[in-house]
Design an enzyme around this catalytic site. Structure first.
Site, PDB file in Angstrom:
ATOM      1  N   THR A 173       0.783  -1.295  -0.104  1.00  0.00           N
ATOM      2  CA  THR A 173      -0.094   0.064  -0.029  1.00  0.00           C
ATOM      3  C   THR A 173       0.793   1.260  -0.105  1.00  0.00           C
ATOM      4  O   THR A 173       0.653   2.287  -0.735  1.00  0.00           O
ATOM      5  CB  THR A 173      -0.939   0.109   1.247  1.00  0.00           C
ATOM      6  OG1 THR A 173      -1.497  -1.179   1.376  1.00  0.00           O
ATOM      7  CG2 THR A 173      -1.941   1.260   1.133  1.00  0.00           C
ATOM      8  N   GLN A 181      -5.589  -1.847  -3.441  1.00  0.00           N
ATOM      9  CA  GLN A 181      -5.064  -0.846  -2.855  1.00  0.00           C
ATOM     10  C   GLN A 181      -4.260  -0.007  -3.865  1.00  0.00           C
ATOM     11  O   GLN A 181      -3.391  -0.830  -4.538  1.00  0.00           O
ATOM     12  CB  GLN A 181      -4.203  -1.057  -1.716  1.00  0.00           C
ATOM     13  CG  GLN A 181      -4.987  -1.315  -0.323  1.00  0.00           C
ATOM     14  CD  GLN A 181      -5.021  -2.965  -0.278  1.00  0.00           C
ATOM     15  OE1 GLN A 181      -4.869  -3.893  -1.430  1.00  0.00           O
ATOM     16  NE2 GLN A 181      -5.064  -3.590   0.991  1.00  0.00           N
ATOM     17  N   GLN A 230      -9.551   2.249  -4.524  1.00  0.00           N
ATOM     18  CA  GLN A 230      -9.165   1.853  -2.880  1.00  0.00           C
ATOM     19  C   GLN A 230      -7.903   2.602  -2.265  1.00  0.00           C
ATOM     20  O   GLN A 230      -7.101   2.650  -3.070  1.00  0.00           O
ATOM     21  CB  GLN A 230      -8.937   0.455  -2.680  1.00  0.00           C
ATOM     22  CG  GLN A 230      -8.943  -0.034  -1.158  1.00  0.00           C
ATOM     23  CD  GLN A 230      -8.885  -1.544  -1.094  1.00  0.00           C
ATOM     24  OE1 GLN A 230      -9.196  -2.439  -2.102  1.00  0.00           O
ATOM     25  NE2 GLN A 230      -8.693  -2.161   0.079  1.00  0.00           N
ATOM     26  N   ASP A 231      -8.052   3.221  -1.257  1.00  0.00           N
ATOM     27  CA  ASP A 231      -7.049   3.883  -0.557  1.00  0.00           C
ATOM     28  C   ASP A 231      -6.545   5.148  -1.406  1.00  0.00           C
ATOM     29  O   ASP A 231      -5.161   5.339  -1.591  1.00  0.00           O
ATOM     30  CB  ASP A 231      -6.001   2.745  -0.294  1.00  0.00           C
ATOM     31  CG  ASP A 231      -6.128   1.943   0.735  1.00  0.00           C
ATOM     32  OD1 ASP A 231      -7.385   1.940   1.104  1.00  0.00           O
ATOM     33  OD2 ASP A 231      -5.414   0.784   1.136  1.00  0.00           O
ATOM     34  N   ASP A 239     -12.199   2.912   1.839  1.00  0.00           N
ATOM     35  CA  ASP A 239     -11.272   3.686   2.793  1.00  0.00           C
ATOM     36  C   ASP A 239     -10.593   4.700   2.116  1.00  0.00           C
ATOM     37  O   ASP A 239      -9.460   4.529   2.224  1.00  0.00           O
ATOM     38  CB  ASP A 239     -10.393   2.491   3.399  1.00  0.00           C
ATOM     39  CG  ASP A 239     -11.184   1.402   4.070  1.00  0.00           C
ATOM     40  OD1 ASP A 239     -12.359   1.541   4.627  1.00  0.00           O
ATOM     41  OD2 ASP A 239     -10.656   0.323   4.280  1.00  0.00           O
ATOM     42  N   ARG A 263     -15.226   3.817   8.556  1.00  0.00           N
ATOM     43  CA  ARG A 263     -15.166   2.542   9.494  1.00  0.00           C
ATOM     44  C   ARG A 263     -13.845   2.689  10.237  1.00  0.00           C
ATOM     45  O   ARG A 263     -12.990   3.399   9.720  1.00  0.00           O
ATOM     46  CB  ARG A 263     -15.314   1.257   8.750  1.00  0.00           C
ATOM     47  CG  ARG A 263     -14.308   0.947   7.554  1.00  0.00           C
ATOM     48  CD  ARG A 263     -14.588  -0.216   6.907  1.00  0.00           C
ATOM     49  NE  ARG A 263     -13.445  -0.513   6.031  1.00  0.00           N
ATOM     50  CZ  ARG A 263     -13.022  -1.833   5.746  1.00  0.00           C
ATOM     51  NH1 ARG A 263     -13.820  -2.628   6.106  1.00  0.00           N
ATOM     52  NH2 ARG A 263     -12.175  -1.909   4.572  1.00  0.00           N
ATOM     53  N   TRP A 306     -10.416   1.942  11.502  1.00  0.00           N
ATOM     54  CA  TRP A 306      -9.089   1.203  11.238  1.00  0.00           C
ATOM     55  C   TRP A 306      -8.658   0.964  12.680  1.00  0.00           C
ATOM     56  O   TRP A 306      -8.158  -0.243  12.764  1.00  0.00           O
ATOM     57  CB  TRP A 306      -8.229   1.828  10.329  1.00  0.00           C
ATOM     58  CG  TRP A 306      -7.125   1.110   9.626  1.00  0.00           C
ATOM     59  CD1 TRP A 306      -6.712  -0.193   9.991  1.00  0.00           C
ATOM     60  CD2 TRP A 306      -6.003   1.446   9.230  1.00  0.00           C
ATOM     61  NE1 TRP A 306      -5.786  -0.759   9.606  1.00  0.00           N
ATOM     62  CE2 TRP A 306      -5.114   0.575   8.862  1.00  0.00           C
ATOM     63  CE3 TRP A 306      -5.807   2.850   8.682  1.00  0.00           C
ATOM     64  CZ2 TRP A 306      -3.876   0.623   8.162  1.00  0.00           C
ATOM     65  CZ3 TRP A 306      -4.593   3.210   7.775  1.00  0.00           C
ATOM     66  CH2 TRP A 306      -3.712   2.081   7.730  1.00  0.00           C
TER      67      TRP A 306
END
Length: 336
Positions: free
Chosen positions: A102, A132, A154-155, A176, A242, A244
């Site tokens: 990531t 990611q 994502q990310d 996220d 959410r 982490w």
């Protein structure tokens, strides 16, 4: 007469695009066609003095700049200034699916404090099935982004440094897509879900200890779906965040939440306890802003005005101490 009116409109359009650079005396100009001082952004950054305490302005001419970019720790007070985020794009395509962690997937990595970017797009063009794929990883302190675009799935935004400010930016993602343990304030930004999905999670904040100054605050932002998704009229379920980590801290205030934001608002991360979170909302508007059916966690709060003031530019990121030097507009307190 109609022709003159059209010509006048064009004049004012381009004048508006360029007005933001009129007050800047650039130290370097980057242009892909060789007409500037450098052909790559990395070369211009390398030419900046080490550990400076004065701003080094780099003008990035329109074009698509491909490849990984990094601001080293010894390059402080770097400013990358484009003409328009739609025409000045920094893009790479590293992802978890193609063998990168990531952290290593990021198109831009910022390690130098007091970094600033304006009128630029930062994109990770890896497709959503690659997992990611970070557009920007920000380690540094006192960073500012103004009228920038951040695009991935994502990310998208990995925020690790303290005292970060995003003003009038567009942020696109799916899972996220604003995450990390940084301290960041978002003011007047647009947050776009990019895909049809049963679970779009905007934030995944990762505050690990109660005493750490860490969290995300969103003021007068818009949470909605991207225009291409909106035109298809498909079902998209958006959750504001959410956790982490167990002290995850996120506040949405004075923002517009569209009808894709789910009534419960927030969602669990399996295995992460919820008692120590701080998730909160204040004076939001729009069809997704009703807090009547929000999660019934003791760690979710509907704030009053006095408590909401703790999450403003003035109090949350001490903006009055360091933002004036950037010349980026900001509001210190609440709107209402």
């Amino acid at each position: 007469m109609a022709f003159l009116s059209f010509a006048a409109c064009l004049f004012f359009f381009f004048a508006n695009i360029l007005a933001h650079v009129d007050h800047i005396r650039f130290n370097a100009v980057v242009s892909l066609d060789g007409s500037g001082d450098f052909k790559s952004i990395s070369e211009a950054i390398a030419a900046a003095p080490d550990n400076s305490n004065t701003r080094f302005y780099i003008r990035v001419s329109p074009g698509t700049y491909r490849g990984h970019l990094e601001i080293p720790p010894n390059k402080k007070f770097i400013a990358l200034i484009g003409d328009n985020a739609l025409t000045t794009i920094i893009v790479d395509n590293r992802s978890h699916g193609t063998g990168f962690s990531t952290t290593d997937s990021a198109t831009l990595v910022v390690n130098g404090d007091h970094y600033m970017a304006q009128h630029l797009s930062f994109e990770n063009s890896a497709e959503h099935q690659n997992g990611q794929a970070v557009a920007v990883l920000n380690h540094s302190k006192f960073t500012t982004y103004y009228k920038c675009r951040f695009l991935s799935f994502q990310d998208t935004l990995y925020l690790k440094g303290a005292y970060q400010f995003f003003r009038e930016c567009d942020i696109y993602g799916t899972v996220d897509f604003i995450f990390g343990n940084g301290l960041a304030m978002f003011q007047d930004c647009n947050i776009y879900a990019r895909l049809q999905s049963n679970e779009i999670t905007v934030t995944a904040q990762s505050k690990e200890q109660s005493w750490v100054k860490s969290g995300f605050s969103f003021q007068n932002c818009t949470v909605t779906v991207s225009p291409d998704i909106a035109s298809r009229k498909v079902d998209v379920k958006i959750f504001l965040g959410r956790p982490w980590r167990q002290y995850s801290t996120v506040v949405f205030m004075e923002s517009f939440l569209d009808d894709n934001v789910q009534p419960e608002g927030w969602v669990l991360w399996e295995g992460v306890p919820i008692n120590n979170l701080f998730y909160a909302e204040f004076n939001n508007r729009g069809p997704g802003a009703d807090t009547t059916h929000r999660v019934n966690w003791t760690s979710f709060h509907v704030l009053d005005k006095q408590l909401a003031k703790n999450f403003t530019v003035e109090n949350f990121i001490n903006g009055s101490d360091w933002l004036p030097e950037t010349h980026v507009p900001f509001r210190t307190g609440l709107d209402g």
